[in-house]
Scaffold this motif. Structure first.
Motif, PDB file in Angstrom:
ATOM      1  N   LEU A 227       0.824  -1.210   0.000  1.00  0.00           N
ATOM      2  CA  LEU A 227       0.000   0.000   0.000  1.00  0.00           C
ATOM      3  C   LEU A 227       0.862   1.266   0.000  1.00  0.00           C
ATOM      4  CD1 LEU A 227      -2.669  -1.033   2.644  1.00  0.00           C
ATOM      5  CD2 LEU A 227      -3.098  -0.628   0.230  1.00  0.00           C
ATOM      6  N   ILE A 228       1.866   1.302   0.841  1.00  0.00           N
ATOM      7  CA  ILE A 228       2.726   2.486   0.970  1.00  0.00           C
ATOM      8  C   ILE A 228       3.514   2.734  -0.315  1.00  0.00           C
ATOM      9  CG2 ILE A 228       4.787   3.397   2.135  1.00  0.00           C
ATOM     10  CD1 ILE A 228       3.741   1.933   4.688  1.00  0.00           C
ATOM     11  N   ILE A 229       4.163   1.713  -0.819  1.00  0.00           N
ATOM     12  CA  ILE A 229       5.018   1.882  -1.991  1.00  0.00           C
ATOM     13  C   ILE A 229       4.193   2.228  -3.228  1.00  0.00           C
ATOM     14  CG2 ILE A 229       6.590   0.669  -3.575  1.00  0.00           C
ATOM     15  CD1 ILE A 229       7.837   1.629  -0.890  1.00  0.00           C
ATOM     16  N   TYR A 230       3.057   1.580  -3.416  1.00  0.00           N
ATOM     17  CA  TYR A 230       2.208   1.907  -4.564  1.00  0.00           C
ATOM     18  C   TYR A 230       1.705   3.342  -4.475  1.00  0.00           C
ATOM     19  CZ  TYR A 230       1.467  -1.693  -8.038  1.00  0.00           C
ATOM     20  OH  TYR A 230       1.615  -2.523  -9.111  1.00  0.00           O
ATOM     21  N   ALA A 231       1.361   3.815  -3.302  1.00  0.00           N
ATOM     22  CA  ALA A 231       0.887   5.197  -3.144  1.00  0.00           C
ATOM     23  C   ALA A 231       1.991   6.188  -3.538  1.00  0.00           C
ATOM     24  CB  ALA A 231       0.438   5.431  -1.704  1.00  0.00           C
ATOM     25  N   ILE A 232       3.194   5.977  -3.057  1.00  0.00           N
ATOM     26  CA  ILE A 232       4.311   6.857  -3.404  1.00  0.00           C
ATOM     27  C   ILE A 232       4.576   6.812  -4.901  1.00  0.00           C
ATOM     28  CG2 ILE A 232       6.811   7.218  -3.125  1.00  0.00           C
ATOM     29  CD1 ILE A 232       6.433   6.111  -0.235  1.00  0.00           C
ATOM     30  N   ASN A 233       4.551   5.617  -5.472  1.00  0.00           N
ATOM     31  CA  ASN A 233       4.790   5.441  -6.899  1.00  0.00           C
ATOM     32  C   ASN A 233       3.764   6.200  -7.734  1.00  0.00           C
ATOM     33  OD1 ASN A 233       6.198   4.164  -9.118  1.00  0.00           O
ATOM     34  ND2 ASN A 233       4.375   2.895  -9.345  1.00  0.00           N
ATOM     35  N   TYR A 234       2.503   6.099  -7.389  1.00  0.00           N
ATOM     36  CA  TYR A 234       1.460   6.781  -8.155  1.00  0.00           C
ATOM     37  C   TYR A 234       1.587   8.295  -8.060  1.00  0.00           C
ATOM     38  CZ  TYR A 234      -1.372   2.714  -9.483  1.00  0.00           C
ATOM     39  OH  TYR A 234      -1.834   1.570 -10.049  1.00  0.00           O
ATOM     40  N   LEU A 235       2.005   8.814  -6.935  1.00  0.00           N
ATOM     41  CA  LEU A 235       2.187  10.261  -6.803  1.00  0.00           C
ATOM     42  C   LEU A 235       3.264  10.769  -7.763  1.00  0.00           C
ATOM     43  CD1 LEU A 235       1.923  10.671  -2.936  1.00  0.00           C
ATOM     44  CD2 LEU A 235       0.214  11.291  -4.663  1.00  0.00           C
ATOM     45  N   PHE A 236       4.326  10.022  -7.890  1.00  0.00           N
ATOM     46  CA  PHE A 236       5.399  10.374  -8.818  1.00  0.00           C
ATOM     47  C   PHE A 236       4.926  10.298 -10.268  1.00  0.00           C
ATOM     48  CE2 PHE A 236       8.265   8.073 -11.707  1.00  0.00           C
ATOM     49  CZ  PHE A 236       9.166   9.084 -12.014  1.00  0.00           C
ATOM     50  N   LEU A 237       4.119   9.304 -10.595  1.00  0.00           N
ATOM     51  CA  LEU A 237       3.763   9.049 -11.982  1.00  0.00           C
ATOM     52  C   LEU A 237       2.956  10.159 -12.637  1.00  0.00           C
ATOM     53  CD1 LEU A 237       3.006   5.227 -12.024  1.00  0.00           C
ATOM     54  CD2 LEU A 237       4.923   6.434 -13.064  1.00  0.00           C
ATOM     55  N   TYR A 238       2.078  10.832 -11.911  1.00  0.00           N
ATOM     56  CA  TYR A 238       1.271  11.882 -12.554  1.00  0.00           C
ATOM     57  C   TYR A 238       2.179  12.945 -13.165  1.00  0.00           C
ATOM     58  CZ  TYR A 238      -1.627  15.884 -13.514  1.00  0.00           C
ATOM     59  OH  TYR A 238      -2.220  16.946 -14.144  1.00  0.00           O
ATOM     60  N   THR A 239       3.096  13.454 -12.385  1.00  0.00           N
ATOM     61  CA  THR A 239       3.979  14.510 -12.871  1.00  0.00           C
ATOM     62  C   THR A 239       4.873  13.998 -13.994  1.00  0.00           C
ATOM     63  OG1 THR A 239       3.985  15.501 -10.679  1.00  0.00           O
ATOM     64  CG2 THR A 239       5.733  16.173 -12.176  1.00  0.00           C
ATOM     65  N   ALA A 240       5.475  12.862 -13.799  1.00  0.00           N
ATOM     66  CA  ALA A 240       6.407  12.330 -14.786  1.00  0.00           C
ATOM     67  C   ALA A 240       5.705  11.977 -16.104  1.00  0.00           C
ATOM     68  CB  ALA A 240       7.112  11.108 -14.225  1.00  0.00           C
ATOM     69  N   GLN A 241       4.571  11.308 -16.021  1.00  0.00           N
ATOM     70  CA  GLN A 241       3.866  10.924 -17.248  1.00  0.00           C
ATOM     71  C   GLN A 241       3.294  12.145 -17.957  1.00  0.00           C
ATOM     72  OE1 GLN A 241       1.082   7.988 -15.826  1.00  0.00           O
ATOM     73  NE2 GLN A 241       2.529   6.337 -16.160  1.00  0.00           N
ATOM     74  N   ASN A 242       2.779  13.074 -17.199  1.00  0.00           N
ATOM     75  CA  ASN A 242       2.212  14.292 -17.777  1.00  0.00           C
ATOM     76  C   ASN A 242       3.273  15.052 -18.571  1.00  0.00           C
ATOM     77  OD1 ASN A 242      -0.089  15.937 -18.062  1.00  0.00           O
ATOM     78  ND2 ASN A 242       0.643  17.324 -16.490  1.00  0.00           N
ATOM     79  N   LYS A 243       4.437  15.209 -17.977  1.00  0.00           N
ATOM     80  CA  LYS A 243       5.483  16.029 -18.577  1.00  0.00           C
ATOM     81  C   LYS A 243       6.300  15.297 -19.641  1.00  0.00           C
ATOM     82  CE  LYS A 243       9.207  19.148 -17.301  1.00  0.00           C
ATOM     83  NZ  LYS A 243       9.899  19.813 -16.210  1.00  0.00           N
ATOM     84  N   TYR A 244       6.715  14.073 -19.356  1.00  0.00           N
ATOM     85  CA  TYR A 244       7.676  13.399 -20.225  1.00  0.00           C
ATOM     86  C   TYR A 244       7.075  12.341 -21.153  1.00  0.00           C
ATOM     87  CZ  TYR A 244      10.907  15.648 -17.061  1.00  0.00           C
ATOM     88  OH  TYR A 244      11.584  16.585 -16.317  1.00  0.00           O
TER      89      TYR A 244
END
Length: 130
Positions: free
Chosen positions: A48-65
């Protein structure tokens, strides 16, 4: 339809998505191993913890790059719905694997493999659709 999916633009997007996924899921695996094996956090809580952190990173990274779009409230709302849906589904699949006696890393890998194509499809066709 297959030719349309396999055009150059979609191939490049798929390759970039694979690279993002390798980094992202590398973080998931190492993070879960660290929490479970070193900090003695339960497998489910670690997931639960690791997936939550991972998803937070993905919005910015996927949106931009990956999709090369600018932040918009509408995209953020769609991403949050996507995030919640796949977060719940991933946790359900992970825990089903655990209940079936799979080792936590095997359950994590199967969850990733099962959801991988659906994530790309939803991101492309719904969340980041122009």
């Amino acid at each position: 339809m297959i030719n349309r999916f396999l055009n150059k633009k979609n191939k490049n997007l798929t390759i970039k998505y694979l690279l993002f996924s390798i980094v992202s899921y590398g973080f998931v695996f190492f993070g879960i191993i660290f929490l479970v094996e070193i900090l003695n956090v339960s497998e489910t809580i670690s997931f639960l913890i690791i997936y939550a952190i991972n998803y937070l990173f993905l919005y910015t990274a996927q949106n931009k790059y990956l999709f090369k779009t600018k932040h918009e409230t509408n995209k953020l709302i769609k991403f949050l719905i996507y995030l919640i849906s796949f977060y719940l589904l991933a946790n359900l699949l992970f825990n089903l694997g655990i209940e079936q006696g799979l080792q936590y890393l095997v359950s994590t890998a199967l969850t990733i493999i099962i959801l991988f194509p659906f994530r790309l499809l939803i991101l492309k066709k719904v969340v980041y659709k122009d």
